[in-house]
Write a protein that holds these residues in place. Sequence first.
Motif, PDB file in Angstrom:
ATOM      1  N   GLN A 315       0.833  -1.198   0.000  1.00  0.00           N
ATOM      2  CA  GLN A 315       0.000   0.000   0.000  1.00  0.00           C
ATOM      3  C   GLN A 315       0.869   1.250   0.000  1.00  0.00           C
ATOM      4  OE1 GLN A 315      -2.634  -0.497   3.416  1.00  0.00           O
ATOM      5  NE2 GLN A 315      -4.345  -0.720   2.019  1.00  0.00           N
ATOM      6  N   GLY A 316       0.319   2.318  -0.559  1.00  0.00           N
ATOM      7  CA  GLY A 316       1.007   3.604  -0.545  1.00  0.00           C
ATOM      8  C   GLY A 316       0.010   4.718  -0.321  1.00  0.00           C
ATOM      9  N   PHE A 317       0.417   5.756   0.390  1.00  0.00           N
ATOM     10  CA  PHE A 317      -0.447   6.888   0.681  1.00  0.00           C
ATOM     11  C   PHE A 317       0.151   8.148   0.066  1.00  0.00           C
ATOM     12  CE2 PHE A 317      -1.324   3.787   3.939  1.00  0.00           C
ATOM     13  CZ  PHE A 317      -2.704   3.839   4.057  1.00  0.00           C
ATOM     14  N   ARG A 318      -0.699   8.929  -0.590  1.00  0.00           N
ATOM     15  CA  ARG A 318      -0.228  10.167  -1.206  1.00  0.00           C
ATOM     16  C   ARG A 318      -0.081  11.242  -0.142  1.00  0.00           C
ATOM     17  NH1 ARG A 318       0.229  12.231  -6.147  1.00  0.00           N
ATOM     18  NH2 ARG A 318      -0.755  10.430  -7.126  1.00  0.00           N
ATOM     19  N   TYR A 319       1.084  11.838  -0.085  1.00  0.00           N
ATOM     20  CA  TYR A 319       1.352  12.953   0.814  1.00  0.00           C
ATOM     21  C   TYR A 319       1.894  14.090  -0.039  1.00  0.00           C
ATOM     22  CZ  TYR A 319       3.016  15.595   4.854  1.00  0.00           C
ATOM     23  OH  TYR A 319       3.216  16.573   5.792  1.00  0.00           O
ATOM     24  N   GLY A 320       0.997  15.015  -0.424  1.00  0.00           N
ATOM     25  CA  GLY A 320       1.395  16.061  -1.362  1.00  0.00           C
ATOM     26  C   GLY A 320       1.662  15.440  -2.721  1.00  0.00           C
ATOM     27  N   SER A 321       2.842  15.686  -3.258  1.00  0.00           N
ATOM     28  CA  SER A 321       3.208  15.122  -4.558  1.00  0.00           C
ATOM     29  C   SER A 321       3.965  13.809  -4.424  1.00  0.00           C
ATOM     30  CB  SER A 321       4.074  16.129  -5.329  1.00  0.00           C
ATOM     31  OG  SER A 321       5.250  16.423  -4.579  1.00  0.00           O
ATOM     32  N   ASP A 322       4.186  13.337  -3.196  1.00  0.00           N
ATOM     33  CA  ASP A 322       4.960  12.119  -2.970  1.00  0.00           C
ATOM     34  C   ASP A 322       4.041  10.956  -2.610  1.00  0.00           C
ATOM     35  OD1 ASP A 322       7.333  13.548  -3.341  1.00  0.00           O
ATOM     36  OD2 ASP A 322       7.328  14.194  -1.242  1.00  0.00           O
ATOM     37  N   ILE A 323       4.512   9.740  -2.881  1.00  0.00           N
ATOM     38  CA  ILE A 323       3.835   8.515  -2.475  1.00  0.00           C
ATOM     39  C   ILE A 323       4.643   7.888  -1.341  1.00  0.00           C
ATOM     40  CG2 ILE A 323       3.049   6.237  -3.172  1.00  0.00           C
ATOM     41  CD1 ILE A 323       1.471   8.402  -4.469  1.00  0.00           C
ATOM     42  N   VAL A 324       4.005   7.709  -0.194  1.00  0.00           N
ATOM     43  CA  VAL A 324       4.684   7.127   0.969  1.00  0.00           C
ATOM     44  C   VAL A 324       4.294   5.660   1.062  1.00  0.00           C
ATOM     45  CG1 VAL A 324       5.002   7.247   3.458  1.00  0.00           C
ATOM     46  CG2 VAL A 324       4.597   9.346   2.152  1.00  0.00           C
ATOM     47  N   PRO A 325       5.242   4.722   0.881  1.00  0.00           N
ATOM     48  CA  PRO A 325       4.903   3.292   0.997  1.00  0.00           C
ATOM     49  C   PRO A 325       4.593   2.922   2.443  1.00  0.00           C
ATOM     50  CG  PRO A 325       7.265   3.580   0.706  1.00  0.00           C
ATOM     51  CD  PRO A 325       6.662   4.944   0.552  1.00  0.00           C
ATOM     52  N   PHE A 326       3.618   2.014   2.600  1.00  0.00           N
ATOM     53  CA  PHE A 326       3.189   1.623   3.944  1.00  0.00           C
ATOM     54  C   PHE A 326       2.828   0.149   3.897  1.00  0.00           C
ATOM     55  CE2 PHE A 326       0.944   2.201   7.989  1.00  0.00           C
ATOM     56  CZ  PHE A 326       1.763   3.149   8.583  1.00  0.00           C
ATOM     57  N   SER A 327       3.708  -0.701   4.372  1.00  0.00           N
ATOM     58  CA  SER A 327       3.517  -2.146   4.276  1.00  0.00           C
ATOM     59  C   SER A 327       2.663  -2.655   5.432  1.00  0.00           C
ATOM     60  CB  SER A 327       4.872  -2.854   4.288  1.00  0.00           C
ATOM     61  OG  SER A 327       5.509  -2.653   5.539  1.00  0.00           O
ATOM     62  N   LYS A 328       2.322  -3.950   5.377  1.00  0.00           N
ATOM     63  CA  LYS A 328       1.542  -4.561   6.456  1.00  0.00           C
ATOM     64  C   LYS A 328       2.336  -4.596   7.752  1.00  0.00           C
ATOM     65  CE  LYS A 328      -1.508  -7.407   3.624  1.00  0.00           C
ATOM     66  NZ  LYS A 328      -1.991  -8.781   3.329  1.00  0.00           N
ATOM     67  N   VAL A 329       3.649  -4.714   7.633  1.00  0.00           N
ATOM     68  CA  VAL A 329       4.495  -4.681   8.834  1.00  0.00           C
ATOM     69  C   VAL A 329       4.379  -3.322   9.515  1.00  0.00           C
ATOM     70  CG1 VAL A 329       6.859  -4.873   9.689  1.00  0.00           C
ATOM     71  CG2 VAL A 329       6.070  -6.362   7.825  1.00  0.00           C
ATOM     72  N   ASP A 330       4.388  -2.252   8.700  1.00  0.00           N
ATOM     73  CA  ASP A 330       4.229  -0.904   9.260  1.00  0.00           C
ATOM     74  C   ASP A 330       2.873  -0.752   9.942  1.00  0.00           C
ATOM     75  OD1 ASP A 330       6.718  -0.187   8.250  1.00  0.00           O
ATOM     76  OD2 ASP A 330       5.868   0.408   6.318  1.00  0.00           O
ATOM     77  N   GLN A 331       1.838  -1.308   9.312  1.00  0.00           N
ATOM     78  CA  GLN A 331       0.505  -1.201   9.896  1.00  0.00           C
ATOM     79  C   GLN A 331       0.432  -1.912  11.241  1.00  0.00           C
ATOM     80  OE1 GLN A 331      -2.791  -2.036   7.211  1.00  0.00           O
ATOM     81  NE2 GLN A 331      -1.494  -1.609   5.453  1.00  0.00           N
ATOM     82  N   GLU A 332       1.044  -3.087  11.329  1.00  0.00           N
ATOM     83  CA  GLU A 332       1.028  -3.822  12.594  1.00  0.00           C
ATOM     84  C   GLU A 332       1.782  -3.061  13.678  1.00  0.00           C
ATOM     85  OE1 GLU A 332      -0.559  -6.538  13.523  1.00  0.00           O
ATOM     86  OE2 GLU A 332      -1.560  -6.580  11.571  1.00  0.00           O
TER      87      GLU A 332
END
Length: 734
Positions: A315-332
Amino acid sequence: MFNSRVYPILVPLQSALVLCMDVGFSMSNSSPGEESPFDLSKKVIQKFVQRQVFAETKDEVALVLFGTDATKNPLEQDEQYQNIVVHRHLMVPDFDLLEEIEHQIQPEGQQADWLDALVVCMDLLQKETQGKKCDRLNIVLLTDLCTQVSPDKLEVIIENLKQAEITLQFFLPFPVEDAEEGHGDGEQRDPGHPGAGKGLSREQQSGLEMVKHIMLSLDEEDGLNEVYTFRNAIEQLRMFKRIERRPMAWPCQLTVGSSLSIRIVGYKAVTEEKLKKMWITVDAQSNQREDVKKETVYCLDDDNETEVQKEDIIQGFRYGSDIVPFSKVDQEQMKYKHDGKSFAVLGFTKQNLVLRHQFMGSQVVKIFPPKDDEHAGVALSALIRALDELKMVAIVRYAYDRRSNPQVGAAFPCIKQTYECLIYVQLPFMEDLRPFAFPSLENNKKICPSETQLSAVDSFIDSMMLEEKDENGELIDLLKPHHIPNPAFQRHFQCLHHRAVNPGAPLPPLEPWLQAKLDRPEVIKERCQASLEEIKRKFPLTEVEKKKKLKTSAQIFGKDSKEASAEKGKEDEAEEEYNLADIAEGSVTSVGSVDPARDFRTLLKQKSLPFGEACQQLTHRIEQLLSNKNTQYYMKSITCIQAFKEQSVKMANADLYNSYLQSLKRSIPSRGLEVFWDLLVQDGVTLISSEEVSGSLISKNEANEFLKAEEIKQEAAAPQAEDTGDVDDLLDMM
């Protein structure tokens, strides 16, 4: 002292019911313009089975028909129990049964003894409930009592009903009260009463006496209360039954500080009821799920649409003009971790400080002590009574389990005659509260209402009050929410049933009784007419025609642009209309990134910034948007450019807009914005010509030619680095 309490039943027992319907030829007889007893009795069993299907109960239902041309039952022998068919044995009702009732049950040409049919139903109940744990055995018999019945076995039948603990209900086309008044052959009943028409025949009178004898023998006091008319039954069964849910126990520890702990058990008392939608995708032609095959493929957004495996995607989240990757490990790792279920008291406060509008969540939980723990019962009872005497509540931290986020809530004391408990309701955190402040409407003299207008609205509100006085002069409610079913559920179930039994037919209209429930009461309609007419007189509506804007002398003779702008501003201010949205949006101090076009217009309307500075902020936002090479951002940029042009024409200042658009066009090839330029051309956004603003140096033809693409010679040279010098120079100039 520990009081006995009533606890929810955790394992409800099922009931078994036999619907016994008369389909003989006499059931088809009816007066002109009236529904026949057969049609009415068919509606009764349809409504009942519908309620059982959609309530998702585990109760079992059987269907027995008598008066049929055929005979099919376990007791048929030696010419006995003839013309009786067991159409369906005991099982949980489903859509198949609804479809059979709709299409297969039709009037037939024989007559049968309804006492014989009752015996067949008793035999079916006793045989098919052996080994099952049923809390109730019931027989529902629907007939017009037009057949000759032999009373020889009547007392034996009554005795067997008592021994087997089978309850009995009769549904007839006429009420028992009318028959008790002595109607005989040829006598007329009240024509306004349901089932009015000819008097009872001798067979019906004899049958009714037997019905009363059976019901009073089973229950001397309330036996006749179990004899209903078809129409009354349809009226009571028209609402779909509420789905019953089994409450699940939630054991936990109520803690007060670190030294006091009380064992508790929680049950959901109130929760949001949701429809059970088991939608599946099926083939439109065959209606089969197996005929539809789903396949999901992930591809890169490139020319070759390169396929990517699912394992290589995060998964990735848009922050302004950038895409911030966010894995399941990060979510946990981000999840809040706590010790598990909790019901900890954080403190106490007065009940009047916990306001009703602060209640949150979709459920209410009742807290009891465990049934087998007397010490916990004494401790919890002391806490409940102390809270009740002091008019206080406990503020608690509630966590259902380790996977759920903790909540903060209030535990109210609840003391009834049969039990005591705490009632938990969720409360908001600080971030959940949204205190909105709006300017007063009274400050605008243009819309401030007069005293007569306020009085008219007050009288209209009074006329719409949902209460009236009864015979004793006491106020009663006209609208009873507890008697009104959820219209969304009722309509949903109505359409599901119709589609199940009539797959090709269009959906039916809303049922009249439900439409009547949703309409205003007639009393309110009549009462508010005078107030509505008064409001029409006090608040007249007139159509306002916008005057065509004439060209100013500045546009014709070329006056100084500042003077023209000042005159233009006064004219706009005079024609400005009241807009609630402008008040709600508050004061705008700069061109933001959410809606820059609106902010730009607001700044110029408020005159809080010079025109040049506002244009500089807008073009800065446009450049930020264009740096995100995405169609969504391109469309937002075009909206900003359109607002730039519109306001430049209003201010009679075309230089800044034309200079920016020309420099933007020159930078298109080097910045790779060809897609954006194509969208701009489609919208026809071009330069401001001298016909629009007299001070413009661009002619009409030049403005039209501006959008035509220039032929750029492709040279076999290395691509140049991105050059936005023209745009930067323009921003510095502004």
